[in-house]
Design a protein around this motif. Structure first.
Motif, PDB file in Angstrom:
ATOM      1  N   GLY A 143       0.707  -1.214   0.436  1.00 47.71           N
ATOM      2  CA  GLY A 143      -0.046  -0.103  -0.283  1.00 47.71           C
ATOM      3  C   GLY A 143       1.188   1.739  -0.269  1.00 47.71           C
ATOM      4  O   GLY A 143       1.699   1.078   0.500  1.00 47.71           O
ATOM      5  N   PHE A 155      -3.863   6.679  -0.333  1.00 53.71           N
ATOM      6  CA  PHE A 155      -3.654   5.266  -0.275  1.00 53.71           C
ATOM      7  C   PHE A 155      -3.888   4.758  -1.294  1.00 53.71           C
ATOM      8  O   PHE A 155      -5.047   4.773  -1.907  1.00 53.71           O
ATOM      9  CB  PHE A 155      -3.349   5.053   1.160  1.00 53.71           C
ATOM     10  CG  PHE A 155      -2.935   5.720   1.909  1.00 53.71           C
ATOM     11  CD1 PHE A 155      -2.295   5.546   2.595  1.00 53.71           C
ATOM     12  CD2 PHE A 155      -4.684   6.080   2.455  1.00 53.71           C
ATOM     13  CE1 PHE A 155      -1.972   6.035   3.705  1.00 53.71           C
ATOM     14  CE2 PHE A 155      -3.779   6.317   3.830  1.00 53.71           C
ATOM     15  CZ  PHE A 155      -3.198   6.707   4.621  1.00 53.71           C
ATOM     16  N   GLU A 157      -3.306   0.677  -2.977  1.00 51.49           N
ATOM     17  CA  GLU A 157      -2.606  -0.468  -2.506  1.00 51.49           C
ATOM     18  C   GLU A 157      -1.819  -1.196  -3.856  1.00 51.49           C
ATOM     19  O   GLU A 157      -3.193  -1.485  -5.163  1.00 51.49           O
ATOM     20  CB  GLU A 157      -3.855  -1.772  -1.620  1.00 51.49           C
ATOM     21  CG  GLU A 157      -4.178  -2.607  -1.040  1.00 51.49           C
ATOM     22  CD  GLU A 157      -3.051  -2.934  -0.349  1.00 51.49           C
ATOM     23  OE1 GLU A 157      -2.390  -3.883   0.109  1.00 51.49           O
ATOM     24  OE2 GLU A 157      -2.862  -1.787   0.877  1.00 51.49           O
ATOM     25  N   THR A 196      -6.199   0.448   4.048  1.00 49.84           N
ATOM     26  CA  THR A 196      -5.509   1.428   3.338  1.00 49.84           C
ATOM     27  C   THR A 196      -7.737   2.859   3.171  1.00 49.84           C
ATOM     28  O   THR A 196      -7.674   3.802   2.650  1.00 49.84           O
ATOM     29  CB  THR A 196      -5.710   1.204   1.947  1.00 49.84           C
ATOM     30  OG1 THR A 196      -5.671   0.443   1.102  1.00 49.84           O
ATOM     31  CG2 THR A 196      -3.487   0.763   2.102  1.00 49.84           C
TER      32      THR A 196
END
Length: 355
Positions: A143, A155, A157, A196
């Motif tokens: 992430g 964020f 992933e 995330t």
């Protein structure tokens, strides 16, 4: 402040080692990986810890840690079963957390300097969430944080095109407000509820999300090479201690720990950093090279071993050189003839190899 250790996952990249136990119990310098995590939480002042168990031999985790009193903590066990994501595992811990802030710590992660300093900043800055970041060579495996200038905005992933080089370290600091958004999550393309995505929702809703950069090394021990790297890093900081027996004319070179009741016989060479587990026997003429961990009740009758982890109750009797290897408990490697050549092994529990 409470702690949550995630102890699930199938550990497919570590097979065959994980056919007989969870990846977090694989030893690094003769101590399970997740024990470093538990002791890190304890040393940061966290005494109330939940361990979230997966499908892979959860009874072995309970057997090793018990109620936690041996480690000066109190342990609650929570069963997740199938690996449905970090956020799913966290959702099971709501009753355990109650109204307290907490640290969520992946049980296969190691931090050189621990979490105490980051915890102090989390409390001091009164963040709702704090994440830890570390620059990595290949962000596509993690992430990854996304920034606008110095402002953390999101964020991604395991991105194909990473927005930065900063990976999320497997340690998260939360106030219990995180549980308010977990019900809004949808499974990702991996079929998991992603942590995330939960932190992204908190960002979008205006919660105070902080970040810090990890100093020192960080290891996510997901592959055999990661395990060996971690073993080297931990052994590099080994405090040598001699509790066993060293016969005359045995050579101990550098930083070496000999645990209780281990025997190093005459004519053998142990070159550090290395560790020999309790009740193990290193016979005459054996060479144990740098960055090697020998577990408990293991006998090395012949051979040369370097940069390897030999776990408990093994027998090594080879006219050969073993390098860069992970040998699970109760394994036997034996040979009778031949010129020594370097061999590499990743053996599951109770393996028997003749070379």
């Amino acid at each position: 402040m409470k702690g949550i250790i995630l102890h699930g996952g199938a550990g497919t990249r570590l097979r065959p080692l994980t056919f007989s136990g969870p990846k977090q119990l694989i030893p690094i310098a003769n101590k399970p990986i997740s024990q470093y995590v538990l002791e890190d939480l304890r040393d940061a002042g966290v005494r109330d810890v939940a361990i979230v168990l997966g499908e892979t031999f959860p009874e072995l985790v309970q057997q090793h840690y018990g109620d936690g009193s041996r480690f000066d903590v109190s342990i609650t066990y929570i069963f997740q079963g199938k690996p449905l994501g970090i956020a799913h595992a966290l959702s099971l811990c709501r009753d355990f957390v109650g109204g307290d802030s907490f640290i969520l710590y992946l049980g296969d992660n190691l931090l050189q300097h621990g979490v105490r300093g980051y915890l102090e900043r989390f409390v001091r800055e009164d963040f709702d969430v704090q994440v830890l970041l570390k620059a990595v060579d290949d962000p596509t495996k993690f992430g990854v944080a996304r920034f606008e200038g110095e402002r953390l905005v999101g964020f991604v992933e395991k991105p194909k095109v990473p927005p930065s080089k900063y990976a999320l370290v497997g340690v998260y600091f939360f106030k219990p407000t995180v549980f308010d958004v977990l019900g809004d999550l949808k499974p990702s393309w991996r079929g998991e509820l992603e942590i995330t995505d939960a932190i992204q929702l908190l960002l979008d809703k205006g919660y105070k999300v902080g970040y810090d950069f990890v100093t020192g090394w960080w290891k996510d021990t997901g592959t055999p090479d990661d395990i060996l790297d971690a073993n080297r890093l931990v052994l590099d900081e080994l405090n040598p201690e001699i509790k066993g027996f060293i016969e005359n004319n045995a050579s101990i070179q550098g930083r070496v720990s000999i645990e209780a009741n281990a025997i190093v016989k005459h004519g053998s060479i142990i070159r550090g950093p290395s560790i020999i587990g309790e009740n193990s026997i290193i016979e005459s003429g054996v060479y144990i090279g740098p960055y090697t961990s020998i577990g408990k009740h293991t006998i090395v009758k012949r051979g040369e071993i370097e940069n390897s982890i030999i776990m408990d109750y093994c027998l090594i009797d080879v006219n050969d050189r073993i390098v860069d290897s992970l040998i699970a408990p109760y394994s036997i490697i034996a040979s009778n003839t031949g010129k020594p050549m370097g061999k590499r092994f990743i053996l599951g529990e109770r393996s028997h190899v003749e070379i």
